[in-house]
Design a protein around this motif. Sequence first.
Motif, PDB file in Angstrom:
ATOM      1  N   THR A  29       0.821  -1.220   0.000  1.00 21.98           N
ATOM      2  CA  THR A  29       0.000   0.000   0.000  1.00 21.98           C
ATOM      3  C   THR A  29       0.851   1.264   0.000  1.00 21.98           C
ATOM      4  OG1 THR A  29      -0.172  -0.236   2.414  1.00 21.98           O
ATOM      5  CG2 THR A  29      -2.040  -1.003   1.089  1.00 21.98           C
ATOM      6  N   LEU A  30       2.139   1.140   0.320  1.00 25.32           N
ATOM      7  CA  LEU A  30       3.032   2.294   0.316  1.00 25.32           C
ATOM      8  C   LEU A  30       3.775   2.451  -1.013  1.00 25.32           C
ATOM      9  CD1 LEU A  30       4.660   2.147   3.879  1.00 25.32           C
ATOM     10  CD2 LEU A  30       3.005   3.816   3.031  1.00 25.32           C
ATOM     11  N   CYS A  31       3.739   1.418  -1.832  1.00 22.27           N
ATOM     12  CA  CYS A  31       4.483   1.446  -3.091  1.00 22.27           C
ATOM     13  C   CYS A  31       3.692   2.170  -4.183  1.00 22.27           C
ATOM     14  CB  CYS A  31       4.803   0.030  -3.557  1.00 22.27           C
ATOM     15  SG  CYS A  31       5.910  -0.861  -2.436  1.00 22.27           S
ATOM     16  N   ARG A  32       4.404   2.964  -4.972  1.00 20.19           N
ATOM     17  CA  ARG A  32       3.778   3.654  -6.098  1.00 20.19           C
ATOM     18  C   ARG A  32       3.593   2.694  -7.270  1.00 20.19           C
ATOM     19  NH1 ARG A  32       8.197   7.763  -5.215  1.00 20.19           N
ATOM     20  NH2 ARG A  32       7.352   9.485  -4.010  1.00 20.19           N
ATOM     21  N   VAL A  33       2.874   3.158  -8.282  1.00 21.75           N
ATOM     22  CA  VAL A  33       2.640   2.315  -9.456  1.00 21.75           C
ATOM     23  C   VAL A  33       3.940   2.007 -10.185  1.00 21.75           C
ATOM     24  CG1 VAL A  33       0.259   3.055  -9.803  1.00 21.75           C
ATOM     25  CG2 VAL A  33       2.111   4.378 -10.839  1.00 21.75           C
ATOM     26  N   ASP A  34       4.975   2.852 -10.024  1.00 16.77           N
ATOM     27  CA  ASP A  34       6.265   2.591 -10.665  1.00 16.77           C
ATOM     28  C   ASP A  34       7.185   1.771  -9.758  1.00 16.77           C
ATOM     29  OD1 ASP A  34       6.932   4.400  -8.731  1.00 16.77           O
ATOM     30  OD2 ASP A  34       7.842   5.872 -10.079  1.00 16.77           O
ATOM     31  N   SER A  35       6.594   1.197  -8.690  1.00 17.09           N
ATOM     32  CA  SER A  35       7.294   0.315  -7.743  1.00 17.09           C
ATOM     33  C   SER A  35       8.267   1.046  -6.822  1.00 17.09           C
ATOM     34  CB  SER A  35       8.044  -0.809  -8.478  1.00 17.09           C
ATOM     35  OG  SER A  35       7.129  -1.615  -9.198  1.00 17.09           O
ATOM     36  N   THR A  36       8.312   2.383  -6.882  1.00 18.56           N
ATOM     37  CA  THR A  36       9.165   3.126  -5.963  1.00 18.56           C
ATOM     38  C   THR A  36       8.411   3.414  -4.670  1.00 18.56           C
ATOM     39  OG1 THR A  36       8.486   5.264  -6.877  1.00 18.56           O
ATOM     40  CG2 THR A  36      10.435   4.201  -7.850  1.00 18.56           C
TER      41      THR A  36
END
Length: 236
Positions: free
Chosen positions: A144-151
Amino acid sequence: MCLTAGGTLAQALDTLSREIARDAKSDDIYPLVRTAVHAAAAKAVPHRRRHAHARRKDNDVFAGLPYAEQQQVLEAVIMVFPAAYEPLSPDYCDAANRIAEFLPKINDMTLPCLSIGGVAIFAYLHHRTGAVRVSVDLDETWTTLCRVDSTVPVRVDVGDTIVFDDSNQARATNAIVPAPLHGIAAQFTPDEVECLVRTAAETFGTAKENRSTRQLDLVGRAHAALMREYGEEETP
């Protein structure tokens, strides 16, 4: 999260468990999550009622709880389960902060660590570098903390100085620290850019007729900075 009309506390806890299991990296943890959520709820039941129901045959600590007390128990539980809230909302952050773990060094294979949101932050004295060293491990960060670009949005402050900022706020305001390089400069490391600037500074005063006004200004500034570093006066 509130109890729905006609719903029970147990049903609400099961819903919360499903939400947590859905957002977790493991595909089959619902039974474990449900056990943990219900255990947390049982501890949140008013002591007088826990004691009374412990003597009942069904041992159901939720049985007979008035609606208001059921809601209080639910609210107490979700305070320590961040998945009950919108990611990075104030309540989500508060819940995650409440269940942070502080882990000391216990053997030669471990280091002092703060674990929060799946992020492991190690802070320790390092004899080889002769410094207080801080390192961050993002491998187990909650999805839930990860962005769509996996960062993962991260900001690091040392005292009052922001030394690294790739937070969602920084991205939204184009205020990332350190500022990302662009154009062909993005193909070089910061150390390599430093070398290029020094090389340009050393060409100050040559081939002026082949340079634009902007190039002359930049080379002049680089030369002035180089002279200040050497403790010399600029050549007029």
